[in-house]
Each structure stands twice: as structure tokens, then as C-alpha cells.
Design a protein around this motif. Structure first.
Motif, PDB file in Angstrom:
ATOM      1  N   LEU A  44      10.048  -7.053  -7.770  1.00 27.59           N
ATOM      2  CA  LEU A  44       8.634  -7.026  -8.132  1.00 27.59           C
ATOM      3  C   LEU A  44       8.462  -7.049  -9.646  1.00 27.59           C
ATOM      4  O   LEU A  44       7.567  -7.729 -10.174  1.00 27.59           O
ATOM      5  N   ARG A  45       9.311  -6.322 -10.348  1.00 25.94           N
ATOM      6  CA  ARG A  45       9.215  -6.317 -11.814  1.00 25.94           C
ATOM      7  C   ARG A  45       9.485  -7.713 -12.369  1.00 25.94           C
ATOM      8  O   ARG A  45       8.820  -8.159 -13.313  1.00 25.94           O
ATOM      9  N   ASP A  46      10.462  -8.422 -11.804  1.00 24.72           N
ATOM     10  CA  ASP A  46      10.747  -9.790 -12.243  1.00 24.72           C
ATOM     11  C   ASP A  46       9.556 -10.706 -11.978  1.00 24.72           C
ATOM     12  O   ASP A  46       9.225 -11.570 -12.804  1.00 24.72           O
ATOM     13  N   LEU A  47       8.920 -10.532 -10.828  1.00 29.66           N
ATOM     14  CA  LEU A  47       7.761 -11.353 -10.473  1.00 29.66           C
ATOM     15  C   LEU A  47       6.633 -11.151 -11.473  1.00 29.66           C
ATOM     16  O   LEU A  47       6.036 -12.117 -11.962  1.00 29.66           O
ATOM     17  N   TRP A  48       6.345  -9.910 -11.787  1.00 30.78           N
ATOM     18  CA  TRP A  48       5.293  -9.626 -12.763  1.00 30.78           C
ATOM     19  C   TRP A  48       5.671 -10.176 -14.151  1.00 30.78           C
ATOM     20  O   TRP A  48       4.817 -10.711 -14.853  1.00 30.78           O
ATOM     21  N   ASP A  50       5.041  -1.992 -13.520  1.00 27.61           N
ATOM     22  CA  ASP A  50       4.910  -0.535 -13.524  1.00 27.61           C
ATOM     23  C   ASP A  50       3.594  -0.064 -14.133  1.00 27.61           C
ATOM     24  O   ASP A  50       3.177   1.072 -13.898  1.00 27.61           O
ATOM     25  N   ALA A  51       2.941  -0.930 -14.888  1.00 24.19           N
ATOM     26  CA  ALA A  51       1.614  -0.593 -15.399  1.00 24.19           C
ATOM     27  C   ALA A  51       0.544  -0.808 -14.337  1.00 24.19           C
ATOM     28  O   ALA A  51      -0.564  -0.280 -14.448  1.00 24.19           O
ATOM     29  N   ALA A  52       0.896  -1.570 -13.293  1.00 27.17           N
ATOM     30  CA  ALA A  52      -0.079  -1.910 -12.256  1.00 27.17           C
ATOM     31  C   ALA A  52       0.071  -1.053 -11.005  1.00 27.17           C
ATOM     32  O   ALA A  52      -0.918  -0.757 -10.329  1.00 27.17           O
ATOM     33  N   VAL A  53       1.329  -0.689 -10.673  1.00 30.97           N
ATOM     34  CA  VAL A  53       1.613   0.040  -9.434  1.00 30.97           C
ATOM     35  C   VAL A  53       2.544   1.199  -9.741  1.00 30.97           C
ATOM     36  O   VAL A  53       3.543   1.034 -10.454  1.00 30.97           O
ATOM     37  N   ALA A  54       2.226   2.366  -9.198  1.00 32.94           N
ATOM     38  CA  ALA A  54       3.092   3.543  -9.375  1.00 32.94           C
ATOM     39  C   ALA A  54       4.017   3.679  -8.179  1.00 32.94           C
ATOM     40  O   ALA A  54       3.565   3.778  -7.036  1.00 32.94           O
ATOM     41  N   LEU A  55       5.325   3.651  -8.448  1.00 36.52           N
ATOM     42  CA  LEU A  55       6.325   3.851  -7.401  1.00 36.52           C
ATOM     43  C   LEU A  55       6.860   5.277  -7.477  1.00 36.52           C
ATOM     44  O   LEU A  55       7.130   5.787  -8.561  1.00 36.52           O
ATOM     45  N   LYS A  56       7.036   5.887  -6.319  1.00 38.27           N
ATOM     46  CA  LYS A  56       7.600   7.229  -6.268  1.00 38.27           C
ATOM     47  C   LYS A  56       8.902   7.186  -5.487  1.00 38.27           C
ATOM     48  O   LYS A  56       8.913   6.763  -4.326  1.00 38.27           O
ATOM     49  N   PRO A  57      10.029   7.592  -6.116  1.00 36.23           N
ATOM     50  CA  PRO A  57      11.306   7.581  -5.385  1.00 36.23           C
ATOM     51  C   PRO A  57      11.316   8.627  -4.283  1.00 36.23           C
ATOM     52  O   PRO A  57      10.793   9.732  -4.450  1.00 36.23           O
ATOM     53  N   MET A  58      11.910   8.259  -3.150  1.00 34.03           N
ATOM     54  CA  MET A  58      12.007   9.161  -2.012  1.00 34.03           C
ATOM     55  C   MET A  58      13.332   9.933  -2.057  1.00 34.03           C
ATOM     56  O   MET A  58      14.396   9.340  -2.258  1.00 34.03           O
ATOM     57  N   ASP A  59      13.276  11.233  -1.864  1.00 36.08           N
ATOM     58  CA  ASP A  59      14.479  12.055  -1.728  1.00 36.08           C
ATOM     59  C   ASP A  59      14.166  13.197  -0.766  1.00 36.08           C
ATOM     60  O   ASP A  59      13.393  14.090  -1.102  1.00 36.08           O
ATOM     61  N   PRO A  60      14.721  13.130   0.458  1.00 36.78           N
ATOM     62  CA  PRO A  60      15.659  12.127   0.946  1.00 36.78           C
ATOM     63  C   PRO A  60      14.967  10.802   1.266  1.00 36.78           C
ATOM     64  O   PRO A  60      13.735  10.728   1.308  1.00 36.78           O
TER      65      PRO A  60
END
Length: 524
Positions: free
Chosen positions: A76-80, A88-98
Motif C-alpha cells: 500500500l505504501r508503494d502504491l501511494w 501513512d498520512a491517509a490511513v492509520a494501521l495498528k499492529p496486532m499482538d497477538p
């Protein structure tokens, strides 16, 4: 975004591109064509962009309809970046653990994490004798990632020699072995064999028949993690629409394409269900490949993707998905996280029921998505939003399931499993409910046989053997989405646009160079 009733006359066709379908593959394709200098119009029959990655809201609950995780954010970053933008300025990703927890019928559990020490401890806890085999499996997965994903998966595969060249590597990597077969060759414990082999189900594949090249998914998880997009995948789709509009393109909802038009032996545009005709020099279909060839090109002669060939193809399984909201449960079920997998008592035989026998079994395995523990915006305060998915047979089997009769009984069975094994007391807390059956997928997404993920990714239905990104039936037509190369899943459908971008030539008329465009975007 505008309504199709206000569709203007098309601009001159020399630099006009039309994309059929605002699914993630179609939106990604439109972004890449816009970056090349095309004036892009995306036409979609639904009321909101995203296709299977869209959402519906009911009673204050936002239900993500399809994909729920992001496993390769770099795609997605490459596409943008190609469009001069910052993902990352457009969409906030949150890592999952677990990442997720697997709950087996015998009471055993497996918790998947990215941390090396944690996952090694989990494997050793279940079967210490399999620790070395598990480590070997991860190395196998990484090797297949570099070859299958980074090499083949990002290149056009529309020429037979491109796949033929890979045969020696396929042989060396035992591509003839199934995903489950490869897992079984490395570990002995059946819980671990399941944990290492179930992933093809998320791209529509039978783990006992899909090529072992797809064990690369284990490396994707390990290397890149598992993420959730705040606002759901709908937030990604909406951000994609924003980029397309900033490029001068448009996304038209409520606009259904009836046929791809042909002039001079090439795709020349589309004819809408309304009767309106729109012209373009490039047509991209993000509709299912089967629908594209069987319906949208119904009046064109076809050499390869004939109705008979499409009927003979092996299609991915169907999906029964129950979306429901619960009242006052946010502090309940403390041991239930964002992603849970509840495994039924059978594995191999249940998969046979789904893919081979076409039988709706009494038992089931469930994927349970509880986004409200991560993203409170998807439910009213104190409440929960759930999405529960069960793989079921598609509609093309001889003894097809009568979903008019089975939909409610199957939901009741699903509820019983949830009550007994994951969410005790849930029955009295449900306030909103929506169900999708394979018939919904057929009618809403125009998916042949109601298949959840288009053509199944078996070895002879992958790479060159899959419908190509550049149509072999009609010049000027290109394909994106799950039914073409490299395949289903969010990384796959975003990847179809990357491959397509390498095949579509620059427009004959360019309004600004990519460098000029990037500078303008950076200044905005």
C-alpha cells in the motif's frame, strides 16, 4: 464521488481509462493509471467504494464486509508513493499482538505472534519435538516468499515461457506438494499442522490440494506482521477514492456496466445497464474474471476463456458470514481478542465436504472478527461488533445447498458453537444481525457460483494458467482483482494493479509528467 445519474459525456478517448468495479484491485488500478496521466473513471454498481472491502452500518455498528487485516503494508505504501502520496498520512494501521488465537475442539490453543521467543515458546509448549521442524518450515516459507511473491507475484505472467522458466524452481521447492503436505513433512503434531496449513482458506484454497508455494503466507505474517486499519478496510478504500479524485479522476457509484464495447478489434469503452455508452482507450475490469468473460464479453468470440472452460474451472469455496452487534459486552469475554479461529472436530474430511463433495456439514470451523476491542468507532459505546465467517460449498456443485431453507438453521448452529466455545451468553446480547450466503456473493458481487475468492489458486490455475492481467481475448482490455495474477487476498489484489501498471502503455496525451504531478501533490 457522484451519482451515476449525473454522468457527463466522456472526454476525448485518447487518454481516457475506464475501470469496471471499485473493489480494492480496481481502485488501485485507477490510482496507477492516474499516475501515468490517464483520466480515469471508475464505475461501480454498489453504493459505496471498496467492493468486498466495503462496509455497511446498521444500528450504530459498522460491519466490515470482507478483508479484515493488512499483512503487507509496504504494498500500500508503494502504491501511494507512485501517486506522490504518503499512505501513512491517509490511513492509520495498528499492529496486532497477538495476530490471532486458534481454539481447537480438544481444548488446545495456539496463539500466533510476531515475537520470536514467544512463538518458539508456544510451539514448544504444544510439541517440543516439533520445534526444529517448525523452524525449518519458516525457512521454507521465506524461500517461497522471495520466489513466489517478490519475483513471480510482481511480474506479468501472460506469456507461457515466463511460467515455464520457473519449473525447475517449482520442482526444487516441491510445488507439487500441498500446503498441508508440506506442513506435515515438517511437524508431527496435528495442532501445529493445522496452524501452518489453514492460511489458503483466506484466499479461497483447499489446504490439501493448493500448491505448497502458498506457505509463503507464514513468512508474510512473520516479516511484516498483521495490522488492522483504523476505520476498517473501508478507510483504505475511501482514501483510495480521495487519491483518484485528486488526480482528476472520478468514482461513480450506482453505475452498472452491462457490456464492454469493441471497435476496430479493440476494447473501446463500456455500455451501461442504463444504455449509456462511455468511450475509453483503456478498459480495466475489476469484476470477477468469470463475469468479465462470460457476461461483459458475451458477444465477443473467445478462444480461451469460453463458457465451457469457465464452468470446468475449480472455483474457491463459498462463504457464510454472519455480522452481528451485541449490547453492553465490551467488558465481557476478556479472553477473546480481535481475531479468533474456532476449529471444528474434523479438518481433512470437513475440507473435502466443502471443496470436493459440496456438502453442507453439521460441524464447522469459524473465523471470528471482533474489531471493537481495537477500534471503538465500529460500535456504540460499551457494545461490540462481530463478523463470523464459515467456509461452505460454492453454488456450482451438483447437490447445491438450498440457502433459502438452510440460512437460518446454519446461523442457529453457528450461534450454538459460539455460545459453547467462545462467547458464552452471547444469544441474549445480540441487537443487530446481517447474514451473507454464497447467494449474496453471487448477487451482490456478481461472483460466479457465489465463490468467495474467484478461481481457486491451484497450481494449474496460477501464474500463466490464470486469466491474464492483459486480456488474451481482446486488445485494450486489462484485468485486476482476485481472479487474475497474482491472486486473491489484499496483497494479491493490490498486486494485480502493480502488474497491470507495467503492462498498460502511457497515454497518447499527457497533461503533466509523473515528476510534475508528484511535485504538485507534495505542494498540496
Amino acid at each position: 464521488m457522484r451519482d451515476s445519474s449525473n454522468t457527463p459525456a466522456p472526454p476525448p478517448a485518447a487518454d481516457q481509462a475506464i475501470v469496471i468495479g471499485a473493489g480494492l484491485g480496481g481502485l488501485a488500478s485507477a490510482m496507477r493509471l492516474g499516475a501515468k496521466g490517464y483520466r480515469v473513471t471508475v464505475l461501480d454498481r454498489l453504493d459505496r467504494a471498496g467492493g468486498r472491502g466495503s462496509s455497511i452500518t446498521q444500528g450504530g455498528h459498522r460491519f466490515d464486509l470482507g478483508p479484515t487485516i493488512v499483512t503487507v503494508p509496504q504494498g500500500l505504501r508503494d502504491l501511494w508513493a507512485v501517486c506522490g502520496r504518503d499512505f501513512d498520512a491517509a490511513v492509520a494501521l495498528k499492529p496486532m499482538d497477538p495476530f490471532y488465537e486458534i481454539r481447537f475442539a480438544d481444548g488446545e490453543t495456539f496463539t500466533a505472534r510476531q515475537d520470536d521467543a514467544a512463538i518458539k515458546a508456544e510451539v514448544a509448549r504444544i510439541s517440543s519435538s516439533d520445534s526444529k521442524g517448525y523452524a525449518k518450515f519458516l525457512k521454507d516459507s521465506e524461500a517461497r516468499y522471495w520466489f513466489g511473491y517478490e519475483d513471480m507475484g510482481r511480474k506479468p505472467m501472460h506469456k507461457l515461457w515466463q511460467t515455464a522458466k520457473a519449473i525447475p524452481t517449482f520442482i526444487r521447492m516441491r510445488a507439487d506438494r500441498s500446503v498441508y503436505g508440506h506442513a506435515a513433512s515438517r511437524v508431527k503434531d496435528e495442532h501445529l499442522r493445522f496452524a501452518l496449513s489453514f492460511h489458503p482458506l483466506f484466499i479461497g484454497g483447499d489446504p490439501f490440494n493448493v500448491t505448497s508455494m502458498y506457505i509463503l503466507v507464514s513468512h508474510l505474517e512473520k516479516a511484516f506482521g498483521v495490522h488492522y486499519a483504523m476505520g476498517g478496510v473501508q478507510a483504505i478504500a475511501d482514501a483510495m477514492v480521495g487519491v483518484i479524485q485528486s488526480q482528476g479522476g472520478e468514482v461513480v457509484q450506482g453505475a452498472e456496466v452491462d457490456e464492454i464495447t469493441i471497435a476496430g478489434g479493440r476494447a473501446s469503452g463500456v455500455r451501461m445497464v442504463s444504455g449509456e455508452t462511455l468511450a475509453a482507450s483503456v478498459v480495466v475490469s475489476n469484476a470477477d474474471a468469470g463475469h468479465t468473460y462470460d457476461r461483459l464479453l458475451r458477444n465477443a468470440p473467445k478462444k480461451r476463456w469460453t463458457p465451457a472452460k469457465l464452468k470446468r474451472a475449480r472455483w474457491s469455496m463459498g462463504l457464510y458470514v454472519w455480522y452481528f452487534g451485541t449490547k453492553g459486552t465490551r467488558e465481557m469475554w476478556k479472553d477473546v481478542g480481535h481475531h479468533s479461529i474456532v476449529v471444528g472436530p474434523r479438518y481433512r474430511e470437513h475440507i473435502k465436504d466443502i471443496f470436493i463433495r459440496g456438502k453442507l456439514a453439521d460441524d464447522m470451523s469459524l473465523y471470528v472478527h471482533r474489531p471493537s476491542v481495537t477500534d471503538p468507532s465500529c460500535a456504540p459505546a460499551g457494545d461490540d461488533t462481530f463478523y463470523v465467517l464459515s467456509p461452505v460449498p460454492h453454488l456450482g456443485h451438483d447437490n447445491g445447498v438450498d440457502w433459502a431453507a438452510e440460512e437460518e438453521p446454519y446461523r442457529a448452529k453457528m450461534l450454538k458453537v459460539l455460545e459453547e466455545r467462545l462467547l458464552p451468553g452471547v444469544t441474549d446480547r445480540i441487537t443487530e444481525s446481517v447474514t451473507f450466503t454464497p447467494e449474496t456473493f453471487r448477487d451482490r458481487y456478481l461472483s460466479p457460483f457465489g465463490a468467495g475468492f474467484s478461481i481457486e489458486p491451484r497450481i494449474l490455475q496460477s501464474a500463466w494458467f490464470r486469466p491474464h492481467n492483459v486480456s488474451e481475448e481482446l486488445p485494450g482490455l486489462y484485468l485486476a482483482g482476485a481472479g487474475t495474477h497474482p491472486g486473491a487476498g489484499m496483497p494479491g489484489v493490490i498486486g494485480t494493479a502493480e502488474v497491470l501498471g507495467k503492462l498498460v502503455p502511457d497515454p497518447l496525451v499527457r497533461h503533466e509528467s509523473p515528476a510534475q504531478y508528484a511535485l504538485r501533490m507534495a505542494a498540496e
